[in-house]
Design a protein around this motif. Structure first.
Motif, PDB file in Angstrom:
ATOM      1  N   MET A 176       0.815  -1.203   0.000  1.00 33.63           N
ATOM      2  CA  MET A 176       0.000   0.000   0.000  1.00 33.63           C
ATOM      3  C   MET A 176       0.855   1.261   0.000  1.00 33.63           C
ATOM      4  N   THR A 233       0.248   4.241  -2.728  1.00 34.61           N
ATOM      5  CA  THR A 233      -0.372   5.502  -2.319  1.00 34.61           C
ATOM      6  C   THR A 233       0.617   6.637  -2.051  1.00 34.61           C
ATOM      7  N   CYS A 283       0.425  11.164   0.637  1.00 33.30           N
ATOM      8  CA  CYS A 283      -0.116  10.329  -0.432  1.00 33.30           C
ATOM      9  C   CYS A 283      -0.300  11.088  -1.741  1.00 33.30           C
ATOM     10  N   THR A 316      -2.740  10.295  -4.466  1.00 31.65           N
ATOM     11  CA  THR A 316      -3.876   9.493  -4.874  1.00 31.65           C
ATOM     12  C   THR A 316      -5.146  10.271  -4.561  1.00 31.65           C
ATOM     13  N   LEU A 359      -6.123   9.117   3.141  1.00 32.16           N
ATOM     14  CA  LEU A 359      -6.007   7.662   3.114  1.00 32.16           C
ATOM     15  C   LEU A 359      -5.065   7.189   4.211  1.00 32.16           C
ATOM     16  N   HIS A 360      -4.003   7.955   4.443  1.00 32.22           N
ATOM     17  CA  HIS A 360      -2.911   7.522   5.315  1.00 32.22           C
ATOM     18  C   HIS A 360      -3.075   7.979   6.761  1.00 32.22           C
ATOM     19  N   GLY A 413      -4.737   2.719   4.626  1.00 30.61           N
ATOM     20  CA  GLY A 413      -6.025   2.976   4.006  1.00 30.61           C
ATOM     21  C   GLY A 413      -7.040   2.022   4.585  1.00 30.61           C
TER      22      GLY A 413
END
Length: 523
Positions: free
Chosen positions: A57, A61, A87, A89, A95-96, A203
């Motif tokens: 991941m 990302t 990230c 993305t 997400l992180h 994520g």
């Protein structure tokens, strides 16, 4: 989702889809404003693409484009091309992030007035107050589903938290709980509740942790006023002879140069990429870059005072089970100069997976002691220390003209030196963190240096006076009325809190202002 023409000069272009850009895009679209969101990274499906595999991941990302570093900070030696763990993305670093959502304290908006003249620091009061932001904090908390607000129960405490809580209370701390987290403790807003899988940084495969990827962006797409363009890397903002912004140039997924016209441009690319874009948009009219009449674009970079304390115990802890950031101690988050520093810090539980523990525990180390620490992984408890660092004009994101990216643009160089106040605070936090674990029988404690930065702030800071910063209290450029900055780079000072909630609150506030100014034809 809408599909706007490249020559439609009536759209608002938002650069970046993270906490600032994603929320701003949705709020503008909900107000009926045509919005194009350009995101440099790919769009992932959180159900099909997310896997509970940390290295995989990370490569999918993380922002891995070339960057360089300088300065005395240890990261320049340990991770010279990865100064920040953020990230690239759709959804950006939402997400992180771990989900911690805390409001600034009142005094943290008035750092210059509160702390006074700190030698070597470029302190400034924010042009807004806590009272100005409180209604927007409330909107942000409701939008994100922050626990312990709006009647939302807190998350359960895992073993990592239980160790922290027991030790903290034994040393006399009172403000200890499982945090205000933008992670569903019960189903809400069409998102699942947390299943305590323990892979928050990779994520959230369950969609329990708030991210613009599957919340604000999706809601914006349900209108006919929003278009998302992934893999659209903006390299330049253009303007007319009067200095008014007219659009952006970006490279699409096929590597083809495109030009999107715009009525307004909002830069939300993060604290490193946003000043880089403004500097790379220099022209004969703006030879030092856009919005840079003050010379402050890229200056005053902050990353928070950080570090970690891990403790080894005789019995297993299994800190990796449950949410990554499972609780907080707030007692040190006040201003008390008698401790030897101004500002405050928090202790937050943290569990790194084995790959990142191996990379970050003591970068570059090897041998029996390091191997022994890694062998004790399942017997460890861990905390992250996060506090207010001092803005310094010399800490800056600049252009490295000797190194170019895949589009031929100079890459950002991130320069950072710790301030004496930062060092004093970190040493105090290390001592107190060890005391917490020693109080419950730790066999040993380990002080871990700062990781690649996840809290990146301040390089396009807000200021009352144009000569002191880059944007005004609305995130609007002092120099160019239809150019805004919409991310953590607008922070005047960093506070001791994780910044995402404040970024989202500012995005709500900025959306209201932009809509009002557009309605009045002021921009």
């Amino acid at each position: 989702m809408a599909n706007f023409d490249l020559n439609d000069h009536s759209v608002v272009v938002v650069i970046g889809s993270g906490a600032g850009g994603g929320v701003l895009s949705n709020q503008l679209a909900q107000k009926g404003i045509k919005t194009v969101c350009l995101e440099a990274g790919k769009r992932l499906d959180f159900v099909d693409d997310f896997v509970n595999d940390e290295w995989k991941m990370f490569s999918m990302t993380a922002w891995l484009d070339k960057r360089t570093t300088s300065g005395s900070w240890r990261l320049a030696k340990d991770f010279p091309n990865l100064p920040a763990w953020i990230c690239k993305t759709v959804g950006g670093t939402t997400l992180h992030w771990a989900g911690a959502s805390l409001r600034f304290h009142e005094h943290e908006f008035k750092a210059r007035s509160t702390y006074g003249d700190i030698q070597g620091a470029n302190l400034l009061d924010w042009p807004i107050t806590l009272q100005d932001l409180e209604p927007y904090y409330a909107k942000a908390e409701d939008n994100m589903g922050v626990t312990r607000t709006n009647g939302i129960p807190g998350l359960p405490g895992n073993n990592n938290f239980k160790v922290l809580e027991a030790g903290a209370k034994r040393v006399g701390y009172k403000q200890v709980h499982t945090g205000r987290m933008a992670i569903n403790s019960e189903p809400r807003d069409d998102r699942n509740s947390c299943h305590q899988l323990g892979f928050c940084f990779q994520g959230c495969k369950m969609g329990a942790k708030w991210s613009t990827l599957y919340s604000d962006i999706v809601k914006a797409e349900e209108t006919d006023k929003f278009e998302l363009r992934p893999q659209s890397h903006v390299v330049k903002i253009e303007h007319d002879d009067s200095g008014k912004v007219t659009g952006v140039v970006y490279f699409d997924a096929d590597g083809k140069s495109q030009r999107q016209k715009a009525r307004i441009v909002c830069v939300a690319g993060n604290t490193i990429e946003s000043p880089r874009l403004l500097l790379n948009s220099a022209s004969s009219k703006f030879p030092d870059g856009l919005a840079n009449s003050s010379g402050q674009v890229g200056k005053n970079y902050m990353r928070h005072m950080t570090g970690s304390v891990y403790a080894v115990f005789e019995k297993p802890v299994h800190m990796f089970r449950g949410t990554t950031m499972a609780g907080v101690v707030l007692d040190e988050a006040h201003n008390d100069p008698s401790r030897g520093f101004v500002g405050g810090y928090e202790m937050e539980t943290l569990s790194l997976g084995l790959p990142f523990m191996g990379a970050f525990l003591d970068p570059g180390s090897w041998g029996p002691e390091f191997a022994g620490n890694m062998d004790a992984y399942d017997h460890m408890a861990g905390m992250w220390l996060v506090g207010e660092d001092m803005p310094q004009e010399g800490n800056a994101v600049t252009l490295n003209t000797d190194v170019k990216d895949q589009y031929g643009m100079p890459v950002p160089n991130v320069h950072f030196d710790d301030h004496d106040n930062d060092i004093a605070m970190r040493n105090h936090a290390y001592k107190q963190g060890s005391a917490v674990y020693d109080a419950v029988g730790a066999v040993k404690t380990i002080h871990t240096p700062p990781y690649p930065s996840t809290h990146n702030l301040g390089t396009n800071r807000m200021s009352e006076k144009p000569q002191d910063g880059v944007v005004n209290k609305w995130g609007q450029s002092h120099d160019i009325a239809n150019l805004f900055v919409s991310d953590g780079s607008v922070f005047t000072t960093g506070g001791s809190e994780n910044p995402t909630l404040t970024i989202v609150a500012l995005a709500f506030r900025q959306a209201d202002y932009i809509a009002d100014q557009m309605a009045k034809n002021n921009i």
